[in-house]
Design a protein around this motif. Structure first.
Motif, PDB file in Angstrom:
ATOM      1  N   ALA A 155      99.481 -14.002  24.603  1.00 28.30           N
ATOM      2  CA  ALA A 155     100.210 -14.135  25.870  1.00 28.30           C
ATOM      3  C   ALA A 155     101.366 -15.110  25.730  1.00 28.30           C
ATOM      4  CB  ALA A 155      99.259 -14.587  26.978  1.00 28.30           C
ATOM      5  N   VAL A 156     101.165 -16.211  25.028  1.00 32.09           N
ATOM      6  CA  VAL A 156     102.236 -17.192  24.826  1.00 32.09           C
ATOM      7  C   VAL A 156     103.366 -16.575  23.997  1.00 32.09           C
ATOM      8  CG1 VAL A 156     102.829 -19.357  23.672  1.00 32.09           C
ATOM      9  CG2 VAL A 156     100.787 -19.229  25.098  1.00 32.09           C
ATOM     10  N   VAL A 157     103.020 -15.890  22.911  1.00 28.41           N
ATOM     11  CA  VAL A 157     104.033 -15.264  22.063  1.00 28.41           C
ATOM     12  C   VAL A 157     104.783 -14.173  22.839  1.00 28.41           C
ATOM     13  CG1 VAL A 157     104.370 -13.817  20.014  1.00 28.41           C
ATOM     14  CG2 VAL A 157     102.883 -15.812  19.897  1.00 28.41           C
ATOM     15  N   PHE A 158     104.056 -13.335  23.555  1.00 27.27           N
ATOM     16  CA  PHE A 158     104.689 -12.274  24.338  1.00 27.27           C
ATOM     17  C   PHE A 158     105.578 -12.863  25.425  1.00 27.27           C
ATOM     18  CE2 PHE A 158     104.690  -9.392  28.017  1.00 27.27           C
ATOM     19  CZ  PHE A 158     105.323  -8.299  27.439  1.00 27.27           C
ATOM     20  N   GLY A 159     105.101 -13.890  26.111  1.00 25.59           N
ATOM     21  CA  GLY A 159     105.897 -14.536  27.163  1.00 25.59           C
ATOM     22  C   GLY A 159     107.179 -15.140  26.614  1.00 25.59           C
ATOM     23  N   ALA A 160     107.080 -15.827  25.480  1.00 27.16           N
ATOM     24  CA  ALA A 160     108.275 -16.417  24.861  1.00 27.16           C
ATOM     25  C   ALA A 160     109.240 -15.331  24.414  1.00 27.16           C
ATOM     26  CB  ALA A 160     107.876 -17.297  23.677  1.00 27.16           C
ATOM     27  N   PHE A 161     108.729 -14.279  23.793  1.00 33.32           N
ATOM     28  CA  PHE A 161     109.583 -13.175  23.336  1.00 33.32           C
ATOM     29  C   PHE A 161     110.273 -12.503  24.521  1.00 33.32           C
ATOM     30  CE2 PHE A 161     110.132  -8.635  22.425  1.00 33.32           C
ATOM     31  CZ  PHE A 161     110.998  -8.717  21.349  1.00 33.32           C
ATOM     32  N   PHE A 162     109.520 -12.244  25.584  1.00 37.03           N
ATOM     33  CA  PHE A 162     110.079 -11.600  26.771  1.00 37.03           C
ATOM     34  C   PHE A 162     111.155 -12.473  27.403  1.00 37.03           C
ATOM     35  CE2 PHE A 162     110.002 -10.632  31.351  1.00 37.03           C
ATOM     36  CZ  PHE A 162     110.366  -9.294  31.287  1.00 37.03           C
ATOM     37  N   TYR A 163     110.917 -13.782  27.501  1.00 30.85           N
ATOM     38  CA  TYR A 163     111.888 -14.697  28.089  1.00 30.85           C
ATOM     39  C   TYR A 163     113.167 -14.730  27.253  1.00 30.85           C
ATOM     40  CZ  TYR A 163     114.142 -19.007  29.520  1.00 30.85           C
ATOM     41  OH  TYR A 163     115.059 -19.920  29.938  1.00 30.85           O
ATOM     42  N   LEU A 164     113.033 -14.852  25.952  1.00 28.81           N
ATOM     43  CA  LEU A 164     114.210 -14.923  25.084  1.00 28.81           C
ATOM     44  C   LEU A 164     114.973 -13.600  25.071  1.00 28.81           C
ATOM     45  CD1 LEU A 164     112.744 -16.937  22.080  1.00 28.81           C
ATOM     46  CD2 LEU A 164     114.304 -17.759  23.863  1.00 28.81           C
ATOM     47  N   PHE A 165     114.247 -12.504  25.021  1.00 32.26           N
ATOM     48  CA  PHE A 165     114.900 -11.191  24.992  1.00 32.26           C
ATOM     49  C   PHE A 165     115.639 -10.932  26.296  1.00 32.26           C
ATOM     50  CE2 PHE A 165     114.828  -6.595  25.821  1.00 32.26           C
ATOM     51  CZ  PHE A 165     115.592  -6.176  24.751  1.00 32.26           C
ATOM     52  N   LYS A 166     115.027 -11.268  27.425  1.00 32.28           N
ATOM     53  CA  LYS A 166     115.648 -11.053  28.726  1.00 32.28           C
ATOM     54  C   LYS A 166     116.921 -11.881  28.841  1.00 32.28           C
ATOM     55  CE  LYS A 166     114.649 -11.452  33.655  1.00 32.28           C
ATOM     56  NZ  LYS A 166     113.680 -11.910  34.644  1.00 32.28           N
ATOM     57  N   SER A 167     116.877 -13.113  28.409  1.00 35.15           N
ATOM     58  CA  SER A 167     118.038 -13.988  28.471  1.00 35.15           C
ATOM     59  C   SER A 167     119.164 -13.470  27.580  1.00 35.15           C
ATOM     60  CB  SER A 167     117.627 -15.400  28.040  1.00 35.15           C
ATOM     61  OG  SER A 167     118.757 -16.235  27.995  1.00 35.15           O
ATOM     62  N   THR A 168     118.845 -13.052  26.371  1.00 35.38           N
ATOM     63  CA  THR A 168     119.850 -12.545  25.441  1.00 35.38           C
ATOM     64  C   THR A 168     120.441 -11.243  25.947  1.00 35.38           C
ATOM     65  OG1 THR A 168     118.652 -13.554  23.600  1.00 35.38           O
ATOM     66  CG2 THR A 168     120.244 -11.868  23.051  1.00 35.38           C
ATOM     67  N   PHE A 169     119.614 -10.367  26.461  1.00 36.28           N
ATOM     68  CA  PHE A 169     120.092  -9.091  26.986  1.00 36.28           C
ATOM     69  C   PHE A 169     121.048  -9.327  28.158  1.00 36.28           C
ATOM     70  CE2 PHE A 169     119.545  -5.268  29.663  1.00 36.28           C
ATOM     71  CZ  PHE A 169     119.969  -4.327  28.736  1.00 36.28           C
ATOM     72  N   LYS A 170     120.703 -10.260  29.025  1.00 32.70           N
ATOM     73  CA  LYS A 170     121.554 -10.567  30.167  1.00 32.70           C
ATOM     74  C   LYS A 170     122.902 -11.113  29.699  1.00 32.70           C
ATOM     75  CE  LYS A 170     120.831 -12.580  34.669  1.00 32.70           C
ATOM     76  NZ  LYS A 170     120.045 -13.510  35.462  1.00 32.70           N
TER      77      LYS A 170
END
Length: 88
Positions: A16-31
Motif C-alpha cells: 500500500a505504501v509503495v502503490f500510494g507513493a507511485f500513484f502520487y508521483l505519477f499523478k503529479s508528473t502526469f499533471k
C-alpha cells in the motif's frame, strides 16, 4: 498461522505504501506534463477562431467589392477610394 498473518499484513502494508507513493508521483508528473499541452491547445484554438473570423470578414469585403464594381479599372478606383477613406 500467526506468523503468516503477520507476514501478509506487513506485505500488504508495504504494498500500500509503495502503490500510494507511485500513484502520487505519477499523478503529479502526469499533471505537469499535461498542463503546458492544455495551454497550447487553448491558445491554438483561440488563434484559429480569430483567423476564421478575419477570413469571414475579408470574404464579406470582397463580396461587397465585387458587387460594387464590374471592371478592373473601376475596381482599382474603388479600392483607392476606400483606402483614402481609411477603410481596409
Amino acid at each position: 498461522m500467526e506468523r503468516i498473518a503477520i507476514l501478509i499484513g506487513e506485505i500488504g502494508g508495504a504494498g500500500a505504501v509503495v502503490f500510494g507513493a507511485f500513484f502520487y508521483l505519477f499523478k503529479s508528473t502526469f499533471k505537469q506534463m499535461i498542463e503546458p499541452l492544455s495551454k497550447s491547445i487553448d491558445g491554438l484554438t483561440f488563434n484559429v477562431g480569430l483567423q476564421t473570423d478575419l477570413l469571414k470578414e475579408h470574404k464579406n469585403k470582397l463580396d461587397t467589392l465585387e458587387s460594387r464594381v464590374n471592371g478592373h479599372d473601376i475596381r482599382i478606383e474603388v479600392i483607392e477610394h476606400d483606402h483614402e477613406r481609411g477603410e481596409k
